[in-house]
Design a protein around this motif. Structure first.
Motif, mmCIF file in Angstrom:
data_model
loop_
_atom_site.group_PDB
_atom_site.id
_atom_site.type_symbol
_atom_site.label_atom_id
_atom_site.label_comp_id
_atom_site.label_asym_id
_atom_site.label_seq_id
_atom_site.Cartn_x
_atom_site.Cartn_y
_atom_site.Cartn_z
ATOM 1 N N MET A 1 6.818 -7.063 -20.195
ATOM 2 C CA MET A 1 6.166 -8.053 -21.025
ATOM 3 C C MET A 1 6.989 -9.340 -20.959
ATOM 4 O O MET A 1 8.211 -9.309 -20.978
ATOM 5 N N THR A 2 6.298 -10.462 -20.888
ATOM 6 C CA THR A 2 6.985 -11.743 -20.738
ATOM 7 C C THR A 2 7.273 -12.428 -22.075
ATOM 8 O O THR A 2 8.018 -13.393 -22.122
ATOM 9 N N GLY A 3 6.639 -11.951 -23.149
ATOM 10 C CA GLY A 3 6.778 -12.629 -24.434
ATOM 11 C C GLY A 3 5.755 -13.738 -24.613
ATOM 12 O O GLY A 3 5.665 -14.356 -25.660
ATOM 13 N N GLU A 4 4.962 -14.004 -23.568
ATOM 14 C CA GLU A 4 3.921 -15.020 -23.629
ATOM 15 C C GLU A 4 2.588 -14.358 -23.969
ATOM 16 O O GLU A 4 2.410 -13.162 -23.766
ATOM 17 N N SER A 5 1.665 -15.158 -24.468
ATOM 18 C CA SER A 5 0.315 -14.662 -24.710
ATOM 19 C C SER A 5 -0.681 -15.767 -24.393
ATOM 20 O O SER A 5 -0.305 -16.915 -24.182
ATOM 21 N N CYS A 6 -1.943 -15.397 -24.357
ATOM 22 C CA CYS A 6 -2.990 -16.324 -23.950
ATOM 23 C C CYS A 6 -4.271 -15.950 -24.691
ATOM 24 O O CYS A 6 -4.550 -14.774 -24.902
ATOM 25 N N VAL A 7 -5.040 -16.956 -25.091
ATOM 26 C CA VAL A 7 -6.339 -16.687 -25.692
ATOM 27 C C VAL A 7 -7.365 -16.554 -24.572
ATOM 28 O O VAL A 7 -7.514 -17.437 -23.739
ATOM 29 N N LEU A 17 -6.576 -12.441 -28.188
ATOM 30 C CA LEU A 17 -5.211 -12.850 -27.887
ATOM 31 C C LEU A 17 -4.593 -11.763 -27.015
ATOM 32 O O LEU A 17 -4.412 -10.628 -27.450
ATOM 33 N N ALA A 18 -4.326 -12.076 -25.758
ATOM 34 C CA ALA A 18 -3.819 -11.104 -24.795
ATOM 35 C C ALA A 18 -2.379 -11.431 -24.438
ATOM 36 O O ALA A 18 -2.038 -12.585 -24.200
ATOM 37 N N GLU A 19 -1.527 -10.407 -24.386
ATOM 38 C CA GLU A 19 -0.134 -10.578 -23.981
ATOM 39 C C GLU A 19 -0.049 -10.644 -22.459
ATOM 40 O O GLU A 19 -0.868 -10.056 -21.755
ATOM 41 N N LYS A 20 0.959 -11.368 -21.965
ATOM 42 C CA LYS A 20 1.182 -11.469 -20.523
ATOM 43 C C LYS A 20 2.317 -10.532 -20.115
ATOM 44 O O LYS A 20 3.265 -10.321 -20.862
ATOM 45 N N ALA A 21 2.191 -9.987 -18.907
ATOM 46 C CA ALA A 21 3.224 -9.108 -18.362
ATOM 47 C C ALA A 21 3.418 -9.436 -16.892
ATOM 48 O O ALA A 21 2.492 -9.887 -16.220
ATOM 49 N N GLY A 22 4.615 -9.204 -16.389
ATOM 50 C CA GLY A 22 4.876 -9.313 -14.957
ATOM 51 C C GLY A 22 4.540 -7.981 -14.314
ATOM 52 O O GLY A 22 5.000 -6.932 -14.766
ATOM 53 N N VAL A 23 3.712 -7.992 -13.290
ATOM 54 C CA VAL A 23 3.248 -6.763 -12.642
ATOM 55 C C VAL A 23 3.508 -6.868 -11.148
ATOM 56 O O VAL A 23 3.205 -7.887 -10.529
ATOM 57 N N LEU A 37 -2.731 -10.379 -17.643
ATOM 58 C CA LEU A 37 -3.090 -10.290 -19.056
ATOM 59 C C LEU A 37 -3.320 -8.827 -19.391
ATOM 60 O O LEU A 37 -4.015 -8.118 -18.672
ATOM 61 N N CYS A 38 -2.733 -8.373 -20.484
ATOM 62 C CA CYS A 38 -2.904 -6.992 -20.943
ATOM 63 C C CYS A 38 -4.078 -6.970 -21.909
ATOM 64 O O CYS A 38 -3.983 -7.494 -23.025
ATOM 65 N N ILE A 39 -5.182 -6.387 -21.485
ATOM 66 C CA ILE A 39 -6.414 -6.390 -22.264
ATOM 67 C C ILE A 39 -6.694 -4.966 -22.732
ATOM 68 O O ILE A 39 -6.907 -4.066 -21.909
#
Length: 73
Positions: A1-7, A17-23, A37-39
């Motif tokens: 998880m990057t600690g970032e999120s996105c609408v 509101l979805a969290e971002k992750a490095g994959v 985006l983790c949905i």
């Protein structure tokens, strides 16, 4: 998880509101680390958009082993 999120606005105009992750994505076409985006309750594992440096559909990397399962009830 990057600690970032996105609408994320869905097609029915609801917002999430979805969290971002490095994959680390490894497929016959793109092989790269991407931000995803983790949905929750998604209908599939991944939807891949344009990834810089991806191979074209006529030139897959056939050394990559990809496991897929399709099940029907």
């Amino acid at each position: 998880m990057t600690g970032e999120s996105c609408v994320l606005t869905r097609i029915d105009s609801t917002a999430l509101l979805a969290e971002k992750a490095g994959v680390n994505l490894r497929t016959p076409y793109p092989c790269a680390e991407v931000k995803a985006l983790c949905i929750p309750d998604a209908i599939c594992d991944a939807i891949v958009e344009n990834v810089k440096g991806s191979r074209g559909p006529e030139d897959p990397d056939t050394t990559v082993i990809v496991g897929t399962v399709t099940s029907r009830v």
